[in-house]
Enzyme design. Structure first.
Site, PDB file in Angstrom:
ATOM      1  N   GLY B 147      -1.477  15.439  -1.596  1.00  0.00           N
ATOM      2  CA  GLY B 147      -0.306  14.657  -1.223  1.00  0.00           C
ATOM      3  C   GLY B 147      -0.542  13.164  -1.406  1.00  0.00           C
ATOM      4  O   GLY B 147      -1.669  12.696  -1.563  1.00  0.00           O
ATOM      5  N   CYS B 148       0.566  12.406  -1.356  1.00  0.00           N
ATOM      6  CA  CYS B 148       0.473  10.963  -1.635  1.00  0.00           C
ATOM      7  C   CYS B 148      -0.274  10.243  -0.513  1.00  0.00           C
ATOM      8  O   CYS B 148      -1.233   9.509  -0.764  1.00  0.00           O
ATOM      9  CB  CYS B 148       1.859  10.374  -1.847  1.00  0.00           C
ATOM     10  SG  CYS B 148       3.063  10.746  -0.562  1.00  0.00           S
ATOM     11  N   TYR B 149       0.147  10.448   0.734  1.00  0.00           N
ATOM     12  CA  TYR B 149      -0.575   9.802   1.840  1.00  0.00           C
ATOM     13  C   TYR B 149      -2.029  10.268   1.890  1.00  0.00           C
ATOM     14  O   TYR B 149      -2.949   9.447   1.987  1.00  0.00           O
ATOM     15  CB  TYR B 149       0.115  10.096   3.177  1.00  0.00           C
ATOM     16  CG  TYR B 149       1.353   9.278   3.467  1.00  0.00           C
ATOM     17  CD1 TYR B 149       1.323   7.884   3.466  1.00  0.00           C
ATOM     18  CD2 TYR B 149       2.560   9.891   3.778  1.00  0.00           C
ATOM     19  CE1 TYR B 149       2.456   7.136   3.760  1.00  0.00           C
ATOM     20  CE2 TYR B 149       3.704   9.149   4.078  1.00  0.00           C
ATOM     21  CZ  TYR B 149       3.646   7.766   4.072  1.00  0.00           C
ATOM     22  OH  TYR B 149       4.762   7.026   4.367  1.00  0.00           O
ATOM     23  N   THR B 151      -4.036  11.295  -0.388  1.00  0.00           N
ATOM     24  CA  THR B 151      -4.854  10.684  -1.444  1.00  0.00           C
ATOM     25  C   THR B 151      -5.248   9.266  -1.067  1.00  0.00           C
ATOM     26  O   THR B 151      -6.405   8.854  -1.233  1.00  0.00           O
ATOM     27  CB  THR B 151      -4.080  10.695  -2.784  1.00  0.00           C
ATOM     28  OG1 THR B 151      -3.794  12.047  -3.146  1.00  0.00           O
ATOM     29  CG2 THR B 151      -4.881  10.030  -3.891  1.00  0.00           C
ATOM     30  N   SER B 152      -4.264   8.513  -0.524  1.00  0.00           N
ATOM     31  CA  SER B 152      -4.552   7.114  -0.170  1.00  0.00           C
ATOM     32  C   SER B 152      -5.529   7.017   0.989  1.00  0.00           C
ATOM     33  O   SER B 152      -6.212   6.007   1.148  1.00  0.00           O
ATOM     34  CB  SER B 152      -3.250   6.386   0.183  1.00  0.00           C
ATOM     35  OG  SER B 152      -2.822   6.715   1.500  1.00  0.00           O
TER      36      SER B 152
END
Lengths: 345, 345, 345, 345
Positions: B147-149, B151-152
Site C-alpha cells: 500500500g501507499c502509506y 511503503t512510505s
C-alpha cells in the site's frame, strides 16, 4: 483610540491593517514600513485600496509615541525589543508580535534568538494568549503575543496538562503550516513554482525557535518540565496551521474524558471551538477567522492520546490574537473587531 | 508480453496505463472498466489521446485470461480477491494492487476489510515491496503490491528495525497524503472547492486499514510485535505522501548511525534515495517518479529519532511499484519502464 | 429585521449566512435546505460552528413567509421562480439570486432556461446591479440579483457603452472563473484531483446562459443591440472571476479617456475600484470582499480597447450583491454588513 | 552524442536535463550555471538526485565547444546571442531557447529586446517550430526554438491562415500561463503567498515581447500582415499555457471546416492532437508531455471562430520542442526521448 502598526508591510502587518481597519474602537494613525515609506497603503497593496487612507512612513518610535495611544509592533525578532522599549518608555502600551518578550528567561531567549535588546522590560510583559492569561493581560501594558505554532499546540494541550492527564515529558508534536508563516521572504524556496503541491519537514531535530516558548507554557501548565519533540512542515497553501499532538495519558486513556476537560476549559471562550466527538479540525473551517478548532482522539490499541488543532496563522496565530490582547489591555470587549466568519469554501 | 489492466479507469488504473504504455516489454492488450466499457481509452481520458489505441471492456476474467500473459488488478478491496483467483486459476500471473493479499492472517484481514473472497491464494502471495522481498517476488506468480502509506513507512523504518536500533512497540507515524489516494470518489468532501488550501487528519485513532499491514511488516523486520500509532492527513494537492515517524532509539540516539544503516540498506537500490545529512525529503522531488526519498534526524534534547520519507502515491505507492514487482516476476530488469524523472518544478 | 435564506446549504447560501450573520440589521430566522433539513447549521458546516444557532429546515414558502420580513432565495434556476412567487404573494420582499427574474423577455429566458414558472412577477423585478439600478432597487420588492459573469462584464463595460465610446456589436469577452461558480456539483469534473493545476474553456460557442443577460444590459446601456462573444474558462482556484474584454472604440482609442469615464461613473461607488493607470486587477485583491476592481488599457497597434475586471463570484457576484440590493430595498445604508476587507495574502 | 546544456539551472534548463537524461541518443556532458558552478546537479536540485552524475560548471563557450557535439542554450534573451555565436563559430550545432534568433528582422528584434549581439548568425537560423519548418530544421545547424506563447498561438492558427480562412488583421489572443513561464525570478510577485488562487493580466496593451514573433509567423502563413491583440494572464499553477483565439472567418463561419483543416494539417503529427468536436483542451491533459492539444469552435450568433490550445510551457513550449528540433537537426527520429505520457491526475 489612535493606534500605530509598526512594521505594517509584512504579512502580519497587513493582516493587522485588515483587522484594525474595521475595528470599532481602534483607528490606525500610523503605519510604518522602511521599504514602503512614502507610499500610500492602498497603492502599495491593491487589496487595501479604498480601505485605509494613509501613507507608510519610516519608523521613528519617539515621534510615533506622541501620535498614538497604543502600538502594535510586527517587527522581526531582535529588531522588536528596542522599538518596544522606546514606545514603552514614552508610555505607549504595546502588543508585540515578535518573540522578544515571550520567553521569561533571558538565557533561554538568547540561546535561540541572540542577544536581547531590552531585557529590562521582560518582567512587565505578559504572554499574549488570552485564553490562558486573560486577567494578567487586562492589567499589563506589554503583551508578548503568542507565536503561531505555540498557540496551535498550547490551546489543546494546556487544559489536559493542568488536569494532570498527560505526561509532560513525552510529547510529540507534528505541525503543518501554510507558507505565509515564513513572511514575505525573497528566497527561491518560497516561490510559487517551488511550493505548489509540495510538502516537507523543515528545521527538524528540535531546532525550531518556537520550542522553548511551547515548553515554557506547557511546563507551567503541568507544574513540571515539559519536553516536546516538534517537527514543523510546510503545506502547499498560504494560510493556516494544523497541529497533531501525540501524548501519553496519565491515569488511563479516554478521549471522552479529554474532550470533557477541553469543553470545560473552553465553554466560555469565544474563539476556541471544541469539535463534536469524532470530528477532526479542518484548516478550511478557520481561514480568515480568529478561531482555533480543537479535538481529542484516543488510539486504544497503542494507548496514545491524539490532540488536533487548526487555526489561521495570520489571525489567531498573529494579528487576531494581538487585537484580542489589545482589547483586553484597553478594556474593550475581548471579541471586538474579531468576529469575522471563516471563509469557506 | 501482453498484459491486462483490470480496473483501468480509476486513478491507479490510469497510472498503470501511463507507465505501461511506455514499457519496452509489456503491451496492454486489455483494459477493463465497468463504467467505461465500450469507450475508447483516449476519448474517455483526453490525456491518453494518441497514447493507447484500445477500448475499455467489461471485466470477464476467463476471457481476459486467454488473451494475456500477465495481469495487473486495480480493483477495490474485496472485489479484487475473486478476480485474482480466476486469473490465477487460469495460470495468469498477477500483480494485485488491492489489500486483498497483503495480510497473511485471514482473521486480521477480515477485521479490517470484511470477508475474504479467496483465502486459498494467500499462501502463494508475496508482499509486493521489492526492496524487502526481491527474491520471493522473482519466484512468485502473485504479488500483493504494498500500500501507499505502508511503503512510505516501511522503507525508512525496516532497515533500522532489522538492525535492532528502534523500539518496535512505540512508533508514532504522522502521514500526509495527496487527495488522489482516495481515488475518484464522488463525495462532496473531495470536491476542489472543499479541499483547496485545506488540511485535516482523518480516520484518527488507529482505525485506518493500512495499520495491520504496517505492523505485520514492521514486526517481521523487528522480530517482535510492532505497535504503530498512525494518523493520516489530507494535503491540498493531488499526488504524494510525506511521512514523519517518531521513534525511540535502542542503544543510543544517533542520526549519523541511522543514516549509515539506511545507506547500507539502499546502496544498490535504484528507487530509494537516502538524502544527504540535514536534508529533508520534499514531495516535489518525487512527483511522477518511482522514487522514495528517505532521511533520518535526531532530536537530541528529547531523545527521539525522526524518520522522514516522501513518494508519489500513484507511482511508488501503487502503479510504479506494481510494475517493479511485475518486472521481477517476469525476469525483466527491475527498473524497466520506471526511469521517469520526477517532474519539478 | 428577520430574514430567510432559502437554499442555504449551497455555496451561495452559505456565503449569505457568512455575510448576514454579521449584518447589523438583518437576522437570519430561517435557513432552508432539503438535503440538510433537521441538521444544525454549525454541525453540517463546521466553519459556521458557533456562528449561527439554527437548524436547517425544509422549504415551505407559506410557513416561511409568516416568520420573516425579507427573503433571500438561492435556489437553482427554474426552481426559484415558484418559490419567489409564493413569498411575494405573501408580501415578503425578495432578493433572488437565480436567473429567473433577470431577463425581461420571457421568450429569451425560456430559450436558455426552459419554461418560466412565474412570468407574472417579471414586470415588478429590478435587475440587481446596484451601480446601474440604484433608484429602482430602492423602490422594488423583487431584486433579480445580477449573475457573477454579467457583473464582471457590465461594471467595466456599461459606462463606456453609455458614453458611446465602444461598438456594442463587436465585443469579445474572455472570462476566467473559480470553481465555486459551478456550485457543489457531485460530478467527477469538479473533484480536486481533476482540477488542481487545470485550466480549460467550457460552454464555448455562445451557449453560456449568461450571454442573454449580458447583452440585455449592455444593449440597454448602448441604446442599440449588443453582440457579445463570450467564452468562460475554469481556473484552478475556488473563488473569483477575472474578465478581459476586447472592444472596438468609437471616435478614437484612448485608455486615458476610458479611464476617466470609469472614474466619473464610479467616483461615489463604494464597491467599484477603478485602478491606477497601468495597473491590472488581481483576483487576490478582491477575495472575500464585495469589491469589483476595473481597469482600461489600449493596444495602440491594433486599435483595441481592453477592459479588465476582477471580483469574488460568491460576494460581489452573488451573496454580497444580494445583500447590497437588500440594503437598498430596506432603506439601510447600502454598504451595511459588506465592509469586509479582502483577504490577502 | 555528447551535448551541453548552457544555462542549466533555470526552469528551462532543468527541464532539458529531465528530458535529455532519458534520451537514447543524447548524453549530457556539460551543464553550465554561473550561480551553481561547482555543485553537483543532484545536490543542488534534489529531484535530479541519482539521475545525472555531473557538476554544474561556469560557462566557457570555447572549452565547452571542444567537449560536445551539440548544445542547447537556455540563457536569457540578449545573453544568448554571443554564446550561440561562439558555439557556432566552433562548429557546434545549437538549439537556442532564447528569443535571440527567432525574429528575422533585426530592427524588430531590437525594438523589443535591445541591441542584438550576433546578427550575423540570423540568416542561418531556422524558426524552431517543427510542425511548420520540419525540412528547414533538418538542414540547419541553428534552431531558434519557438517561444511558449507563440507555439500555443501558431499551432491552432497557422493552418487556417494558410487556408485563407481567417482575416489575419483582426486576431484577439487571450493566453493564460502557469507561473514557471516567468522563470525562477526572485521577486515578491512570484512568491507562493502572492499567487495562490490569484489570476491577473500582465503586460497589457500589445507590449509583450512575443507579439512580433507571433505576427511574423502568422503573417508568413497568411501571406499578408498579421495583427494580433495579445493579453497574457498568470494562472495559479506552475506549468501550462491555455490560449483562446478570437478570429473573423473569411468565406463563412464553420467550426467543422476549421476542424477539418486542422485534422488535415496535423494528421501525421505526433505532438499535436486535434480534439474531437465539441471538446475543449485542458491543461491537465498535457502536463509533463510534449503535446499541444487544439480545437476549433464557432459562435454562430456573433460570427466568431474560436480556436483553443493547451500545452506544457516547459515541454512543448521550451525544452521538449528544443529536443524535437535537435532530433531533426541530428537525423534522429523526431519523437526520440519525447514520448512521455501526460501526468494526470
Amino acid at each position: 483610540m489612535r493606534v500605530a502598526v509598526i512594521g505594517a508591510s509584512g504579512y502580519t502587518g497587513l493582516e493587522l491593517i485588515r483587522i484594525l481597519s474595521r475595528h470599532p474602537q481602534f483607528e490606525i494613525s500610523v503605519a510604518t514600513s522602511e521599504q514602503r515609506a512614502g507610499q500610500a497603503v492602498g497603492a502599495a497593496f491593491p487589496s487595501l485600496g479604498g480601505i485605509l487612507d494613509l501613507d507608510f512612513e519610516a519608523n521613528d518610535p519617539e515621534r510615533v509615541a506622541q501620535r498614538v495611544d497604543f502600538a502594535f509592533t510586527a517587527l522581526p525578532h531582535g529588531a522588536s525589543a528596542p522599538a518596544v522599549a522606546s514606545l514603552r518608555k514614552a508610555g505607549v502600551p504595546v502588543a508585540d508580535l515578535s518573540a522578544d518578550f515571550r520567553i521569561r528567561d533571558v538565557g533561554t531567549y538568547e540561546a535561540s534568538y541572540g542577544s536581547h535588546g531590552a531585557p529590562e522590560w521582560l518582567d512587565s510583559a505578559v504572554y499574549g494568549l488570552p485564553e490562558l492569561y486573560r486577567e494578567s493581560l487586562a492589567a499589563t501594558d506589554l503583551a508578548a503575543v503568542a507565536g503561531c505554532y505555540p498557540t496551535s499546540v498550547l490551546l489543546p494541550l494546556v487544559p489536559l496538562l493542568r488536569a494532570g492527564m498527560l505526561e509532560p515529558g513525552h510529547l510529540m508534536v507534528d505541525s503543518k503550516s501554510g507558507v505565509s508563516g515564513a513572511g514575505r521572504k525573497l528566497e527561491a524556496d518560497y516561490l510559487f513554482a517551488e511550493l505548489e503541491g509540495d510538502c516537507r519537514a523543515y528545521q527538524v531535530g528540535g531546532v525550531h525557535r518556537h520550542v522553548p516558548e511551547m515548553e515554557q507554557e506547557a511546563g507551567a501548565a503541568a507544574g513540571a518540565a515539559a519536553c516536546i519533540t516538534f517537527v514543523p512542515h510546510l503545506l502547499p497553501t498560504t494560510r493556516g496551521i494544523a497541529t497533531s499532538i501525540y501524548a501519553r495519558p496519565v491515569g488511563g486513556l479516554s478521549a471522552a474524558r479529554a474532550r470533557e476537560v477541553l469543553l470545560d476549559a473552553y465553554a466560555q471562550e469565544r474563539f476556541v471551538r471544541v469539535l463534536p466527538e469524532g470530528q477532526a479540525p479542518r484548516l478550511s473551517s478557520v481561514k480568515g477567522s480568529n478561531y482555533c478548532d480543537v479535538a481529542a482522539f484516543a488510539d486504544e490499541r497503542t494507548g496514545t492520546l491524539i490532540l488536533l488543532s487548526t487555526l489561521d496563522n495570520l489571525v489567531k496565530g498573529a494579528a487576531g490574537q494581538a487585537v484580542q490582547c489589545a482589547n483586553l489591555m484597553c478594556g474593550f470587549p475581548e471579541d471586538q473587531g474579531l468576529l469575522e466568519v471563516p471563509i469557506a469554501p
